[in-house]
Design a protein around this motif. Structure first.
Motif, short mmCIF file in Angstrom:
data_model
loop_
_atom_site.label_atom_id
_atom_site.label_comp_id
_atom_site.label_asym_id
_atom_site.label_seq_id
_atom_site.Cartn_x
_atom_site.Cartn_y
_atom_site.Cartn_z
N GLY B 121 0.85 -1.19 0.00
CA GLY B 121 0.00 0.00 0.00
C GLY B 121 0.88 1.23 0.00
N CYS B 124 -4.79 0.62 -0.17
CA CYS B 124 -4.96 -0.74 -0.69
C CYS B 124 -5.93 -1.51 0.18
CB CYS B 124 -3.61 -1.44 -0.76
SG CYS B 124 -3.03 -2.02 0.85
N GLY B 179 -2.35 -1.39 -4.08
CA GLY B 179 -2.75 0.00 -3.83
C GLY B 179 -2.84 0.86 -5.07
#
Lengths: 379, 289
Positions: B121, B124, B179
């Protein structure tokens, strides 16, 4: 967030960059007055959030206040790539010896900040990058230490700038980097950065784009937002916490999740339709958000049918179905709509909708095909 | 086998007393994830769904042996939460938080990279190894154990594809949401390498979208280093240039980052690109023979 050239120039001035100070005008009379105040030849530039102003006739010279008034009346109100000109910047004419490009950007591939310079200034830098990439010189800023003096000088030397002018160029490059970082920009550029006939540096045109995610910590920059430049529905959507982009088609989309929303638009296109918007109601797809989303989408007079595509995950399909019913009840859509509801408790969700007389389709291709047909029939 | 998370995962939740943190802690425990600790500054001594809360990550690690962290704190505190997890020696850090400023992520990315920790991320849905551990916000029940590794920049679109795979009888080894931001801790290439090395993964699904050039780099990597079959899906064929499509990273800028370029790059690397989730499942089935 985009801001105007004159606003970007004010920011750069605050970091010590020499700018070609102009006067903003909104009427032909103000243009004439500004030209009179500045004296001599002036340049009148449309202030709109789009490139290609020069090619569109939005940048013109005037040699007297009377001519400035006439030019101003032509540029004000002009349409440039869908943007109406509400303001112009009136700036002194400059005797240019050379033009450079100087820019600071986020380099996604390098996960960092890159400073770019080119001796091919005053033209579209993307075009330079495509056609003569060797004319663009780059320096990567260190993620923790920033942009060093030696890197700024190295750019100047690579551009073939004479030793007595290198210091001035390097200072502007560092100041531009500083402005970029302090403003949480995703782009800051001076194009052109000119060397005048009397060998001084001047930022003739500048552009800054601010990272939307960082605006919360820059209330001063948020003030620079020009509401006239933004789509009214997009503004309303932002206020409602929805992610919305207006498009030109006839099929409204209400989807949860950005990736799924794009995939939904793609499916509509594949079946011969055109999406009227991108809209992400958020992964959770709460009843309240769906209702707001439906209202926004239906406010577009081009919309002839709506596709609601929800993947019920953590928010179960039965909850989504009840939310949809209350949203439909509140909004009472007047165009045909197709609902696709998949995920947790999907059978229960579909039963709730079926009891209300609403059929739910199973797959995205099927949903896209049906909504395209519905929009065609409604046309 | 699987990648990144499994039964050995000892999970710490940063921001556990917040609404999101608390809700998803319950969901992850229900799925069977071993959630060992939570951190909220000033929250020491509390428990959330039976999980002990600590003031600092360092203390939580010392007391519980947490080796993975998931972050649910608001954007303005998220970079600090990542730094705290890195400094406490957490090996895998999963950041769910959206809207972290890009310039903060420049520093975070390079700090994490130097440390030897891994960041997934931000922005995400997290990751899941079906039947073993769910470290994220995805609906667990749509997943089923099996041979397909998934890596994606999206959230609900990933669920959509997982759902189609599961319905087609194709289970997953691990599904990783990397993400939707312009700068993220772990790229397609990183995850592709892990799936290639994972004996439990026999086919890979890669879900990309407009913006940036990570899909193009993944295509080059696949050509050179991946022997397992890969099936692609790219969202945003109809996205207009210069407009951010929800995700901060989903924007075509300067003519770069179009779906057409990404599809062409993947096709050139021998990766078929599906046009729907159902077609992803069909192509995976064909690839597995």
């Amino acid at each position: 967030m985009n801001i105007h050239e004159y606003q970007a120039a004010e920011i750069l001035k605050g970091y010590g960059i020499p700018i070609n100070q102009g006067i903003v005008a909104t009427t032909p009379d103000e243009v004439a007055a500004a030209a009179g105040q500045l004296g001599g030849t002036v340049v009148i530039k449309a202030q709109v959030h789009t490139g290609g102003r020069g090619k569109a006739g939005g940048v013109k010279l005037a040699h007297s206040p009377e001519e400035a008034r006439e030019v101003g009346s032509r540029i004000l109100g002009m349409d440039i790539r869908g943007h109406t000109v509400h303001k112009v910047l009136v700036a002194p004419g400059v005797n240019i010896a050379r033009e450079y490009y100087l820019g600071v950007v986020i380099d996604r591939a390098a996960r960092g900040i890159t400073i770019m310079a080119s001796s091919a200034g005053g033209v579209d830098i993307e075009e330079v990058a495509r056609e003569t990439p060797e004319k663009i010189h780059r320096e990567a800023a260190h993620p923790f230490l920033g942009f060093h003096d030696y890197q700024a000088r190295r750019l100047a030397f690579r551009l073939g700038i004479e030793p007595d002018l290198v210091g001035g160029f390097a200072r502007i490059a560092r100041q531009l980097f500083e402005a970029f970082v302090q403003s949480d920009a995703s782009l800051a550029e001076i194009n052109p950065l000119v060397l005048t006939a009397d060998r001084t540096w001047l930022a003739l045109d500048s552009k800054i784009t601010i990272d939307d995610s960082a605006l919360v910590r820059h209330p001063d920059l948020e003030q620079l937002r020009d509401l006239q430049e933004e789509n009214a529905t997009e503004l309303e959507a932002r206020a409602a916490g929805l992610s919305f982009v207006k498009l030109d088609g006839t099929i409204g989309c209400v989807v949860n999740g950005a990736g799924l929303s794009m995939a939904t638009m793609d499916a509509i296109k594949r079946y011969g339709g055109e999406p009227a918007n991108f809209l992400d109601v958020g992964g959770g797809a709460s009843a309240e958000q769906v209702e707001k989303a439906l209202r926004l989408v239906l406010a577009d007079p081009n919309v002839r049918a709506v596709l609601i595509n929800i993947f019920g995950g953590i928010t179960r399909c039965d909850e989504v179905a009840r939310g949809l019913l209350s949203a439909m009840d509140a909004v009472k859509p007047t165009v045909p709509f197709v609902i696709r509801l998949v995920g947790t408790n999907q059978d229960e969700g579909r039963r709730i909708l079926a009891d209300a007389g609403i059929t739910v389709v199973d797959t995205m291709p099927e949903a896209a095909e049906r909504v395209v047909a519905a929009a065609g029939a409604a046309a | 086998m699987s990648i990144l998370v499994d039964r050995q995962t000892r999970l710490l939740v940063q921001g556990i007393t917040g609404r999101e943190g608390s809700f998803h802690t319950a969901q992850m425990i229900e799925y069977g994830t071993n959630v060992v600790a939570g951190v909220t500054p000033g929250g020491a001594g509390k428990t959330v769904h039976g999980v002990p809360v600590f003031n600092t990550v360092e203390e939580a690690v010392r007391e519980t042996g947490a080796n993975t962290s998931i972050i649910y704190v608001p954007a303005r505190f998220a970079p600090d939460a990542i730094y705290e997890a890195v400094d406490a020696g957490i090996a895998l850090i999963v950041c769910i938080t959206e809207n972290i400023p890009t310039l903060d992520m420049v520093k975070v990315y390079h700090y994490v990279k130097q440390s030897g920790s891994r960041l997934i991320g931000p922005n995400c849905p997290g990751l899941i190894t079906p039947g073993q551990a769910k470290v994220g916000i995805m609906p667990g029940y749509i997943h089923t154990p099996g041979p397909v590794g998934l890596v994606s920049r999206s959230g609900t679109l990933t669920y959509e594809v997982v759902h189609a795979l599961t319905q087609a009888g194709l289970g997953q080894s691990t599904a990783v949401g990397i993400g939707g931001d312009p700068i993220i801790g772990t790229s397609f290439v990183d995850v592709l390498g892990m799936f290639e090395a994972d004996p439990a993964t026999r086919a890979i699904v890669m879900i990309g979208e407009i913006g940036g050039t990570d899909e193009e780099r993944a295509a080059e990597y696949i050509k050179a280093h991946v022997s397992k079959p890969v099936v692609g899906f790219i969202a945003g064929r109809t996205a207009p240039p210069g407009k951010r499509m929800g995700h901060a990273g989903a924007i075509i800028s300067g003519g770069q980052g179009t779906a057409a370029e990404k599809i062409a790059a993947l096709n050139a690397a021998g990766v078929p690109v599906a046009e729907s989730a159902q077609q992803v499942a069909e192509l995976v089935r064909e690839a597995l023979g």
